[in-house]
Every structure is written in C-alpha cells, then in structure tokens.
Design an enzyme around this catalytic site. Structure first.
Site, PDB file in Angstrom:
ATOM      1  N   HIS A 245      -1.504  43.201  87.977  1.00  0.00           N
ATOM      2  CA  HIS A 245      -2.281  42.187  87.284  1.00  0.00           C
ATOM      3  C   HIS A 245      -1.682  40.891  87.353  1.00  0.00           C
ATOM      4  O   HIS A 245      -2.011  39.821  86.708  1.00  0.00           O
ATOM      5  CB  HIS A 245      -3.395  42.401  86.295  1.00  0.00           C
ATOM      6  CG  HIS A 245      -4.303  43.625  86.390  1.00  0.00           C
ATOM      7  ND1 HIS A 245      -5.039  43.802  85.293  1.00  0.00           N
ATOM      8  CD2 HIS A 245      -4.658  44.287  87.190  1.00  0.00           C
ATOM      9  CE1 HIS A 245      -5.644  44.922  85.605  1.00  0.00           C
ATOM     10  NE2 HIS A 245      -5.572  45.042  86.879  1.00  0.00           N
TER      11      HIS A 245
ATOM     12  N   ASP B  82      -1.742  47.000  85.611  1.00  0.00           N
ATOM     13  CA  ASP B  82      -2.117  46.108  84.735  1.00  0.00           C
ATOM     14  C   ASP B  82      -1.083  44.899  84.783  1.00  0.00           C
ATOM     15  O   ASP B  82      -0.417  45.042  86.035  1.00  0.00           O
ATOM     16  CB  ASP B  82      -2.029  46.636  83.303  1.00  0.00           C
ATOM     17  CG  ASP B  82      -3.165  45.536  82.348  1.00  0.00           C
ATOM     18  OD1 ASP B  82      -3.148  44.391  82.526  1.00  0.00           O
ATOM     19  OD2 ASP B  82      -4.115  46.174  81.570  1.00  0.00           O
TER      20      ASP B  82
END
Length: 507
Positions: free
Chosen positions: A338, A315
């Site tokens: 991310h 993430d």
C-alpha cells in the site's frame, strides 16, 4: 693496593661459594619437590619486593602454587551449558536446539539468550542449513550487556497450532529495553501467516479505507470484502489477535540488516519507543493480498534510517505513526503493498505528532498508494516537515494522497477537529497510475498548508480502472513547476480563516 686486592679476592671467593650452594639447593629440590615448594614459599615472603612474583609466574606451567587461583563466579545453569573456553559466541545448537523444523527449540533460544545477555558484545548464532521452530519469546533487558549480536543465518519458523499462542499476544519475537542490539545475517524469519489469514482474515483488521477511493460504490459504503486466496489445510482456530513477527520496544541503537522476514501474521518488523534505528539490506516477502501485513511499522521512535531494502507485503511497505521524528527513508523497492504512509493518525480523538520525515529514491510497483498521509477526524496535533522526492511509480493506483477523512469502518462520525498538516513537499514524482494521480482531501476546519509540488509527471496506465482527475479539498500551497496532469485545484496562499492551534493541539 695490596689491601684492595685482598678485599677483591675475598669478594670473588664469596660469590663462588654462593653459586655452589645455590646449585646444591636446586639438586635437592629436584629430589624432594615438596620441601622445595615449602622453602620457595618462605623465600617468596622474604623477597616479595624483589620482583620474585613475576619470576614465579613464568614457572607456573612446571609447578602450581599452593594457594588456588581465584575463579569467576559460576554462571547460571542455562549459561553454564554454553560454549566452552570463555567464548562470546553462543550457538543455539549448544543449548539443545535441534533445528529440524519440528522439535520446539524455544527453550534452547531462551537459554542461549540468558548466557549471551551477561557478556558484552556477545553473539547468538543461529546457524545456516537448520530450521528452528520457536514459539512466542521475549529477549528482555534492561540488565543485559550492550551491543549483543543476533546472527541469523538459518531459518526461524513460527508454530501453526493454536496451543502455542496465548490470546491477545501482540508479537512473536520481542526484544525490549536493550542497547546496541544488532540482528543480522542471511537467514529467514517465517511467521507462517497463512494459517492466521485463513482462520480470521478480517476479525480485528478491517480493510484499508483507501479502497473506497479505488472501488467506489454507489451508496458510499465499503465494498464487499474480497476473498483471501491463501489457503491453509491446518486445522484449529487461531487467536483473533494476529502477532507482529519481530518487534523492538524501548531500545536504543538497534540495527536490523541482511535478514528476510516473510509471511508474518500481521506487521513484519515494528519499532516502538526506540531511539536510533537502522534498517538496511533487509527484505520483506508476503503476498500482496495478505491482510494488514505492514513491512516496517514505526511508532514513538526517532532518529530512524531505513535504506536499501526490498519490501513486498499486503499493507504499507513503511508505516509511520504518532511520536515519530527524524525519519529518513531511501532506496526502497516497494511492491506489492500500500505504499509508504504517515498514519493513520488521531484515531479516537487522540493527539498525534510527526515531524521531520524524508522519503526519497523510492521504486514503487503495483501498489495501492505511492506516498500517503492519512488521519481520522477528531484528532489533534500536527504533521510537519515532510519531504517526498525522487519517487518512481509503476502501475500505482493513487501515487500522491492526503486523506484527512480516513475511516476503517462502514461509516464514521463527522468531527471538526483534525491533525494539522503543514510543510508537505512533493518533488520529482514520476511514472504511471491506474486510478487517480493526486488526491488531497484536507479538513474543513484545519486545512492543509504549505503543500508544494515540483516536477510531478504522472501518466495513466489505462489498463483496468477508470481514470480520475486530480482532486483537492481545502489544500493550500504552491506549484513550483508545471505538473502532468495539471493540478489546478491546489489553492494558492494561506486559508483566510485558518484555525490557530491551541496549546493542547501543538506538538
């Protein structure tokens, strides 16, 4: 003269007699030491103003005074079992830890903390070449002494059986209400996250909404959830709430350096309601497809410095949430992951305030996003004073993103209110992308203002994905230099009917 000489002679004779008598007393004292000590005690009372006490301390090794020396209050049982000789270093092995990776060492860590907590600037030593199995544990203040050091050179691993985890537990290793705490060393904190990802990969943690921009479907819904390639042969269903590996709450002047956190069930390192945070020479290591495993998560924290670290996760490498101000992030290697994100903010019509954020000198490779701001519709508050500069991207899907329509469900209700975004600066962002170089989707009712771009050079990787042009919606600002590709969609100036924030919206 004669009288004077007689007096002088008499004085000398008296000195000789005094010295002779003193010598006899010493000899008698050697024969009957008990009587000497008694007479010494009397002499001490008579001559206490003549510096005798200091002389007596010099002979303490030869004879003990009758009155016992006052002792410090006894330590609690857990602390009394610790290091000998008044040391301020508390080795977990001295408190019963086995370090074999199979025996539960939780109680030994608790006992070591109970001892160190009472000593200012003490050190808890987790030695190298040992593996310590530790269950959920809280190292709590506020009554602990300041400036405690947690020296982690060995490995701390989380248990994988469901019986070790209470339902709804949000963290594994928790530090609360401490001042001057330092976590350092060359060791590893291993969350054994694979068993969590396998047993309940998406129960409470939906996919990042940004995937809709990367894998657009025909009807606008989320794509099917991809399989989790990480498999675990361990049986038993884990609780649906996945814990953060290492969390700090309500603490001042916290430092984390040197250690590695890997395979956390969810976030790796979280700071909540902290003031004065330093993270450097730090590593995160988890698979890029591990769900919702943020590297560093900041919330309601200020005066934060994150630098010189390597973060690989599933993430956001760094996630900056509401209540954060004065955050400085630089020299970070991010990927997979991310990217670095502000938000999501304003979920469930909440107020969010973020200000004075600097992200610079970043290397991003094979990440979903580069630098991103994301908010839900219906929120309030503001994000202002953000600087993204000197960002090198390589095979990044969406290098520059503002998304004020963030939604982690299949669909979300359209709402007019929004978190206000202003003063967002992008400078020297270069490299390759695989989907879209720039995506600015701002609120209809609360457009983004004062967005600037300088020296933006992003070229397509042209490998797997269809290329998209830069996209802008309700985004006002200025180009300070030509961009590659051209971002012609940015609106110059100010919005004609920009909503003025009320008192309830301002931060």
């Amino acid at each position: 003269m004669g009288g004077f000489s007689f007096k002088k002679l008499t004085f000398m004779i008296m000195i000789v007699i005094f010295l002779w008598c003193s010598n006899i007393e010493r000899c008698n004292a050697r024969r009957v030491g008990r009587h000497w000590r008694a007479s010494d005690s009397i002499s001490k009372k008579k001559g206490k103003n003549h510096g005798y006490n200091n002389h007596h301390k010099g002979n303490a090794g030869k004879s003990k005074p009758k009155t016992p020396i006052p002792k410090a209050p006894p330590l609690p049982p857990a602390a009394a079992a610790g290091p000998k000789g008044g040391s301020s270093v508390f080795n977990v092995l001295d408190f019963g830890a086995k370090g074999d990776g199979t025996k539960d060492d939780t109680k030994a860590f608790q006992a070591a903390w109970a001892a160190a907590c009472k000593v200012e600037a003490s050190t808890i030593n987790v030695p190298a070449e040992y593996v310590f199995l530790v269950g959920p544990i809280s190292f709590s203040g506020p009554y602990c002494q300041h400036n405690i050091v947690f020296q982690i050179d060995g490995t701390i691993v989380a248990p994988t059986g469901p019986s070790h985890w209470a339902s709804g537990l949000f963290q594994w290793l928790l530090f609360t209400k401490l001042v001057g705490l330092t976590i350092k060393g060359s060791g590893t904190i291993d969350g054994n996250g694979a068993v969590w990802w396998q047993n309940s990969p998406y129960d409470d943690d939906p996919l990042d909404d940004q995937s809709k921009l990367i894998f657009p479907s025909k009807n606008g819904t989320l794509p099917n959830k991809p399989p989790i390639p990480v498999r675990s042969s361990l049986g038993g269903k884990m609780p649906s709430t996945k814990p953060t590996a290492l969390r700090f709450y309500g603490s001042f002047n916290v430092t984390v350096t040197g250690i590695t956190i890997q395979n956390s069930p969810q976030c790796h390192l979280k700071f909540d309601n902290c003031i004065g945070v330093q993270v450097y020479n730090f590593s995160v290591s988890s698979p890029g497809d591990s769900p919702n495993t943020d590297g560093i998560h900041l919330q309601n924290s200020k005066d934060v410095l994150i630098r010189s670290s390597n973060i690989a996760c599933g993430d956001d490498c760094v996630s900056i949430q509401t209540g954060c101000t004065n955050v400085y992030i630089h020299n970070i290697n991010c990927g997979p992951g991310h990217g670095i994100s502000i938000g999501g903010l304003g979920k469930d019509n909440t107020k969010a305030c973020v200000s004075n954020i600097t992200v610079r000198d970043i290397m991003m490779h094979n990440t979903m996003n580069g630098v991103r701001i994301k908010t839900w519709q219906g929120g309030s508050g503001s994000v202002q004073g953000v600087q993204f500069s000197n960002i090198q991207v390589s095979q990044v899907q969406l290098p520059i993103v503002i998304d004020q329509y963030y939604c982690d469900k299949s669909s979300c209700k359209n709402q007019t209110s929004a978190v206000a975004l202003s003063g967002i600066n992008y400078e020297n962002i270069r490299g390759t992308y695989t989907v879209k170089p720039v995506h600015f989707a701002c609120s209809d009712n609360m457009p983004c203002t004062d967005v600037t771009l300088t020296n933006i050079q992003l070229v397509p990787q042209q490998e797997r994905y269809r290329m998209y042009d830069p996209f802008c919606w309700q985004t006002f600002g200025q180009l300070y230099s030509p961009t590659v590709p051209p971002v012609a969609c940015l609106l110059v100036g100010k919005p004609a009917s920009n909503k003025i924030q009320g008192d309830s919206d301002s931060c």
